[in-house]
Design a protein around this motif. Structure first.
Motif, PDB file in Angstrom:
ATOM      1  N   THR A  71      49.434  16.175  79.922  1.00  0.00           N
ATOM      2  CA  THR A  71      50.269  17.386  79.809  1.00  0.00           C
ATOM      3  C   THR A  71      49.478  18.693  79.734  1.00  0.00           C
ATOM      4  N   TYR A  72      48.170  18.604  79.423  1.00  0.00           N
ATOM      5  CA  TYR A  72      47.354  19.812  79.288  1.00  0.00           C
ATOM      6  C   TYR A  72      46.606  20.166  80.569  1.00  0.00           C
ATOM      7  N   MET A  84      50.044  14.198  74.648  1.00  0.00           N
ATOM      8  CA  MET A  84      49.126  14.556  75.736  1.00  0.00           C
ATOM      9  C   MET A  84      49.441  13.799  77.025  1.00  0.00           C
ATOM     10  N   GLY A  85      50.287  12.785  76.915  1.00  0.00           N
ATOM     11  CA  GLY A  85      50.623  11.992  78.109  1.00  0.00           C
ATOM     12  C   GLY A  85      49.517  11.042  78.527  1.00  0.00           C
ATOM     13  N   ARG A  86      48.761  10.523  77.568  1.00  0.00           N
ATOM     14  CA  ARG A  86      47.584   9.721  77.920  1.00  0.00           C
ATOM     15  C   ARG A  86      47.869   8.230  78.155  1.00  0.00           C
ATOM     16  N   GLU A 110      48.435  27.513  82.889  1.00  0.00           N
ATOM     17  CA  GLU A 110      49.749  27.904  83.405  1.00  0.00           C
ATOM     18  C   GLU A 110      50.330  26.829  84.323  1.00  0.00           C
ATOM     19  N   GLY A 111      51.593  26.499  84.080  1.00  0.00           N
ATOM     20  CA  GLY A 111      52.258  25.524  84.943  1.00  0.00           C
ATOM     21  C   GLY A 111      52.263  24.114  84.376  1.00  0.00           C
ATOM     22  N   THR A 112      51.400  23.842  83.366  1.00  0.00           N
ATOM     23  CA  THR A 112      51.381  22.509  82.761  1.00  0.00           C
ATOM     24  C   THR A 112      52.401  22.446  81.619  1.00  0.00           C
ATOM     25  N   PRO A 113      52.914  21.261  81.291  1.00  0.00           N
ATOM     26  CA  PRO A 113      53.887  21.146  80.206  1.00  0.00           C
ATOM     27  C   PRO A 113      53.353  21.665  78.859  1.00  0.00           C
ATOM     28  N   ALA A 114      52.083  21.403  78.556  1.00  0.00           N
ATOM     29  CA  ALA A 114      51.556  21.806  77.244  1.00  0.00           C
ATOM     30  C   ALA A 114      51.539  23.323  77.086  1.00  0.00           C
TER      31      ALA A 114
END
Ligand code: SAH
Ligand code: SF4
Ligand code: F3S
Length: 478
Positions: free
Chosen positions: A203-204, A315-317, A380-384
């Motif tokens: 997500t980062y 973090m979506g890992r 910019e543009g990432t969920p985090a």
């Protein structure tokens, strides 16, 4: 020549689209129109690459293309007719460095009005950055992205000969483009792409947006490239991908990365490395192959990012910290003397002190040989980037300092085990600080400075370790 139709600007929304469309493997995309074949004759290019090994490898392609059309490389920007910054977007400080450099180099246009400034790489794939460049850095003449490096002759011709500002960035899934020129910067160690892009969307992370979808090169193309490198005398290859474990999944290739590793090992090149491996899909077959072949180096970069399972989830890992430990233990048990490095992010949005403690705990557990530690940087543009964050910057900085102290202590401790031991070192060359001292890397990727008695750059020699530092070892050849 035909004028190109308008500019193509990056678009983050389009960059995140993933379809089921088959990836096309393009073998004949690179062609230089007749009028461009000698455009670089008598001219110099200055290339500066930032970021990861994938970008370094792109730099070698860029240099190969430029030399194909007559340019000569120079190593100071003052001598250049074309300055190209091949950039990284992974954290804000990486971008700030590039923007600073761009500002500082502007003065050269005064003394050489024909100088062409170019910017490519991951920053060029970002909407916001291109907007800033167009608004505030009018001396940048050429912007192109990661998907169209093969178009460099045409784009540069437009910027240099037609004196037209040129912007061409595609936000697409991407192809596999073969048969591009390459100028290898190393003489005995080479980077070999095995796949491009990333579909993990942690997500980062900006990489899936700047590099397109996960796509593998055909195994034969990879193996042929390595055979050629062997013929040229290369001793070491590093197989590159954002997540090499995923190699071949898009090709429905049986055996996947384990199979590619094994086929590479069978070619008999002295040293094989690979990076990066995501802990999520590190297979047992891979561990077996690494353990079985002596020319696959016992060194694994296994980014953990955080020691806390809740944080890893945000973090979506795709793994818990228990699963990470299990994998770490399995590799340690099977691959004798295996060394590990990792990546860690501190100060992710709303990271609690307790969660940070869990990160210190995983460092205590694994005692990494090396760790790359970062303060979280919103992209910019990432969920985090859309998450609210209650952790003040001074707390993030203080956590990073505590983490680094811990990391350094274990790096030193790991090195202590080498005292008095004899290790195999691939000689890179004279060390930067002292020309009488040579340096090279052990199989476990430790930097060794040593006195050379016999042998040359590119040889693998035995060195006895006589002194320990945190980030290197000293020794003498035996
Ligand atoms: N594909 C590789 C690494 C890509 S980027 C992998 O998955 O391991 C290299 C490292 O940069 C990451 O492992 C991560 O630790 C760090 N990184 C990526 N995005 C970041 C961000 N937004 N802020 C801080 N560090 C980041
Ligand atoms: Fe980024 Fe995650 Fe892909 Fe690595 S695996 S490049 S951290 S999205
Ligand atoms: Fe940086 Fe792009 Fe590599 S963002 S880390 S150069 S893939």
């Amino acid at each position: 020549m035909n004028k190109l139709p308008g500019w193509a600007l990056p678009n983050l929304k389009e960059a995140q689209i993933r379809t089921r469309q088959e990836v096309s493997i393009e073998k004949n995309l690179f062609a230089v129109p007749a009028e461009m074949r000698q455009m670089g004759n008598g001219k110099h290019y200055y290339l500066r690459t930032y970021g990861c090994q994938a970008n370094e490898r792109d730099g070698e392609t860029i240099a190969g293309i430029l030399e194909k059309i007559g340019f000569t490389q120079c190593f100071t920007p003052e001598e250049a007719d074309f300055i190209l910054l091949n950039t990284c977007a992974v954290r804000k400080n990486a971008e700030d460095k590039v923007l600073g450099e761009l500002g500082a180099l502007k003065r050269l246009k005064k003394t050489n009005p024909d100088l062409v400034f170019g910017m490519c790489g991951c920053m060029a794939q970002e909407e916001e950055i291109v907007r800033i460049l167009l608004e505030k850095y009018p001396h940048v003449d050429l912007i192109f992205g990661t998907h169209n490096i093969h178009r460099l002759p045409v784009l540069l011709y437009q910027a240099m000969m037609d004196k037209e500002k040129t912007v061409e960035v595609f936000s697409k899934e991407g192809e596999v483009i073969e048969n591009l020129p390459v100028k290898r910067f190393g003489q005995h160690k080479a980077w070999v792409n095995i796949m491009y892009g990333c579909d993990k969307f942690c997500t980062y992370c900006i990489v899936p947006y700047t590099r397109g979808k996960e796509r593998s090169r055909a195994m034969d193309d990879i193996l042929n490239e390595i055979r050629d490198l062997q013929k040229e005398g290369f001793q070491e290859v590093t197989l590159l991908g954002q997540n090499v474990n995923s190699y071949g999944k898009d090709l429905h290739l049986e055996g996947g990365f384990a199979k590619l590793l094994e086929e590479t090992a069978k070619l008999g090149i002295a040293r094989i490395r690979f990076t990066t491996s995501h802990p999520w899909d590190f297979s047992d077959d891979m561990i077996d192959v690494i353990a079985r072949y002596e020319n696959i180096m016992p060194f694994i970069h296994l980014p953990v990012q955080s020691g806390d399972s809740d944080m890893l989830k945000i973090m979506g890992r795709r793994y818990t910290i228990e699963q990470y430990k299990e994998l770490f233990d399995k590799i340690t048990a099977k691959v004798k003397g295996c060394a590990f490095s990792t990546d860690i992010i501190v100060g992710f949005p709303n990271e609690t002190e307790e969660q940070f403690q869990h990160t210190l705990d995983i460092v205590d557990y694994c005692k990494f040989d090396n760790a790359f530690t970062f303060i979280y940087s919103p992209r910019e543009g990432t969920p985090a980037a859309a998450m609210e964050d209650n952790v003040p910057m001074h707390v993030k900085q203080e956590r990073l300092a505590r983490l680094n102290e811990r990391v350094n202590a274990y790096a030193h401790e790991r090195n202590e085990a080498y005292m008095g031991k004899t290790v195999r070192v691939l000689i890179d060359g004279p060390s930067k600080k002292n020309k009488d001292v040579y340096c090279g890397y052990t199989e476990t990727n430790k930097l060794v400075n040593f006195s050379l008695k016999q042998g040359d750059v590119g040889d693998i020699v035995n060195v006895r370790i006589t002194d320990i530092k945190t980030w290197s070892l000293n020794g003498e050849q035996v």
